[in-house]
Each structure stands twice: as structure tokens, then as C-alpha cells.
Design an enzyme around this catalytic site. Structure first.
Site, PDB file in Angstrom:
ATOM      1  CG  HIS A 106      -0.244  34.290  39.185  1.00  0.00           C
ATOM      2  ND1 HIS A 106      -0.778  33.239  38.680  1.00  0.00           N
ATOM      3  CD2 HIS A 106      -0.695  35.195  38.536  1.00  0.00           C
ATOM      4  CE1 HIS A 106      -1.800  33.788  38.027  1.00  0.00           C
ATOM      5  NE2 HIS A 106      -1.784  34.908  37.699  1.00  0.00           N
ATOM      6  CD  GLU A 177       7.018  32.363  35.574  1.00  0.00           C
ATOM      7  OE1 GLU A 177       7.219  31.401  36.262  1.00  0.00           O
ATOM      8  OE2 GLU A 177       6.251  32.536  34.724  1.00  0.00           O
TER       9      GLU A 177
HETATM   10  C1  GRF Z   1       4.998  28.614  34.582  1.00  0.00           C
HETATM   11  O1  GRF Z   1       4.220  29.330  33.663  1.00  0.00           O
HETATM   12  C2  GRF Z   1       4.929  29.074  36.234  1.00  0.00           C
HETATM   13  O2  GRF Z   1       4.729  30.527  36.223  1.00  0.00           O
HETATM   14  C3  GRF Z   1       3.480  28.551  36.446  1.00  0.00           C
HETATM   15  O3  GRF Z   1       3.439  27.248  35.760  1.00  0.00           O
HETATM   16  C4  GRF Z   1       4.285  27.337  34.547  1.00  0.00           C
HETATM   17  C5  GRF Z   1       5.230  26.204  34.561  1.00  0.00           C
HETATM   18  O4  GRF Z   1       6.299  26.235  35.815  1.00  0.00           O
HETATM   19  N1  GRF Z   1       3.219  28.496  37.904  1.00  0.00           N
HETATM   20  P1  GRF Z   1       7.376  25.075  35.796  1.00  0.00           P
HETATM   21  O5  GRF Z   1       8.408  25.276  34.465  1.00  0.00           O
HETATM   22  O6  GRF Z   1       6.951  23.879  35.914  1.00  0.00           O
HETATM   23  O7  GRF Z   1       8.294  25.894  37.010  1.00  0.00           O
END
Ligand code: GRF
Length: 204
Positions: A106, A177
Site C-alpha cells: 500500500h 515500494e
Molecule cells: C502504485 O501506486 C502502487 O502503490 C499501488 O498501485 C500503483 C501502481 O502500481 N498499489 P504498479 O506500478 O502497477 O505496480
């Protein structure tokens, strides 16, 4: 060396967190898990393309998600699930079949800026609106309560006065992340995370 835990990754969008996982398996940061399959609830998710480039079975499931996802994961021998930018709620069938074996990333420091409606850019818009000086990312186990599962790992990121939601999202992805999701997967897959009540105990 134990056999790597076969891991399903659920995606909905660009797949930058999936890419971080793929890169971490390749460079050895993640040794105890291998990506067995990728499942998206969106046909056009670029994350599916990222999986296919690595020869990983990837499937878009837009109907009967729970039943089809369980079937596909069974075919791929998935033992663990990582939600990586997955923008749908996990149903009871998958929750019970993979109890305490689903983790989610998250883009905020839970319990701040989480729960219903807090996803993607909306999270960072609210962070800037409130004026907090620190935000970050959280990896947690998935439970029936949205973003309410036991926290495994968190990493803080500073908020700058001239941030836009897009700039902040990029910093949280790059500085938090993409770092803690592979680390958390390695800890969970190597059996180093024990849940005691509301706390995850990491045994290095
Ligand atoms: C990011 O902000 C992630 O934290 C949220 O979804 C967004 C896109 O993630 N969970 P990704 O590039 O598809 O992994």
C-alpha cells in the site's frame, strides 16, 4: 536450499511493483520465491506484458474472477499471493484458500491514508492535502478488512513542499515500494515472519 515458494502476483496496471519483484528474483535479492504466474483483472494492464517478456504465465480474468483465479493458480502451483498494484477486493474464497499467505503493498504508512477509496494517486493527493511531512509504503498481510491486515514492513519517505501527487507517487515507488515489497516477499517466503496477534515478528 529449500525449493523457492511459487508465487502468484495480482496486478491491475503498469506493473512497476511486479517489475521490482521480477528484477529481485533475477538479481538474487529474492531467493526463496519464484514468480509462478501473474493475474490481472484488467485486460490492458501493461504488467501482463512485463510477465510475458519473462516467459511467466500471465492471464487477464475479467469474469468469474475468484473461481478462474483459483483454477489458474492451482494449475501454476501457486502457494503464495502478492497483490502488486491490484485494484480490486480479494473475495472470501481466495482469502480462505490462501489464509495468511497473501501480502499487499500500500503506498502510504498504514493506518494513515488507507481503506476504502485510498488507492493509486488518490492516496498521494490526500497526503499533500493534509500536509504531513512523512509518508511512505506498507507491506501487510491481506485480511477481510481492506488494508487492515498485520503489517510486515514499512518505509518512510519525506514529503516536499513543492510535490505534486505524481512526483510524490514516483518517490514513494522508487524509495519505498520497490524496496520493501521484494524484501517482504523474501522474508515471508523463507518462513521468517511469524504472526503474533496484531504483530508480525521477523526472525532473521
Ligand atoms: C502504485 O501506486 C502502487 O502503490 C499501488 O498501485 C500503483 C501502481 O502500481 N498499489 P504498479 O506500478 O502497477 O505496480
Amino acid at each position: 536450499m529449500a525449493t523457492p515458494m511459487r508465487t502468484a502476483v495480482f496486478v491491475s496496471g503498469g506493473g512497476t511493483n511486479l517489475q521490482a519483484l521480477l528484477d529481485s528474483v533475477e538479481n538474487g535479492t529474492v531467493k526463496s520465491a519464484e514468480i509462478a504466474c501473474v493475474i490481472s483483472n484488467k485486460k490492458d494492464a501493461y504488467a501482463l506484458e512485463r510477465a510475458r517478456k519473462k516467459g511467466i504465465p500471465a492471464k487477464a480474468i475479467t469474469e468469474n474472477f475468484e473461481e478462474e483465479a483459483l483454477r489458474f493458480m492451482d494449475e501454476c502451483g501457486a502457494e503464495l499471493i502478492v497483490l502488486a498494484g491490484f485494484l480490486s477486493i480479494i473475495g472470501k474464497g481466495i482469502l480462505s484458500a490462501y489464509k495468511d499467505r497473501i501480502i499487499n503493498i500500500h503506498p502510504a504508512l498504514i493506518p494513515s491514508f488507507c481503506g476504502k477509496g485510498y488507492y493509486g494517486l488518490h492516496v498521494h493527493e490526500k497526503v499533500l492535502e493534509y500536509g504531513v511531512k512523512l509518508t511512505g509504503a506498507t507491506v501487510h498481510f491481506v485480511s477481510e478488512e481492506v488494508d487492515g491486515g498485520v503489517i510486515i514492513m514499512q518505509k518512510a519517505v519525506e514529503v516536499r513542499h513543492d510535490d505534486t501527487p505524481e512526483i510524490l507517487q514516483k518517490r514513494v515507488m522508487e524509495e519505498a515500494e520497490w524496496i520493501i515489497l521484494p524484501k517482504a516477499l523474501e522474508l515471508v517466503a523463507s518462513g521468517k515472519v511469524k504472526i503474533q496477534g496484531r504483530t508480525a515478528i521477523i526472525t532473521e
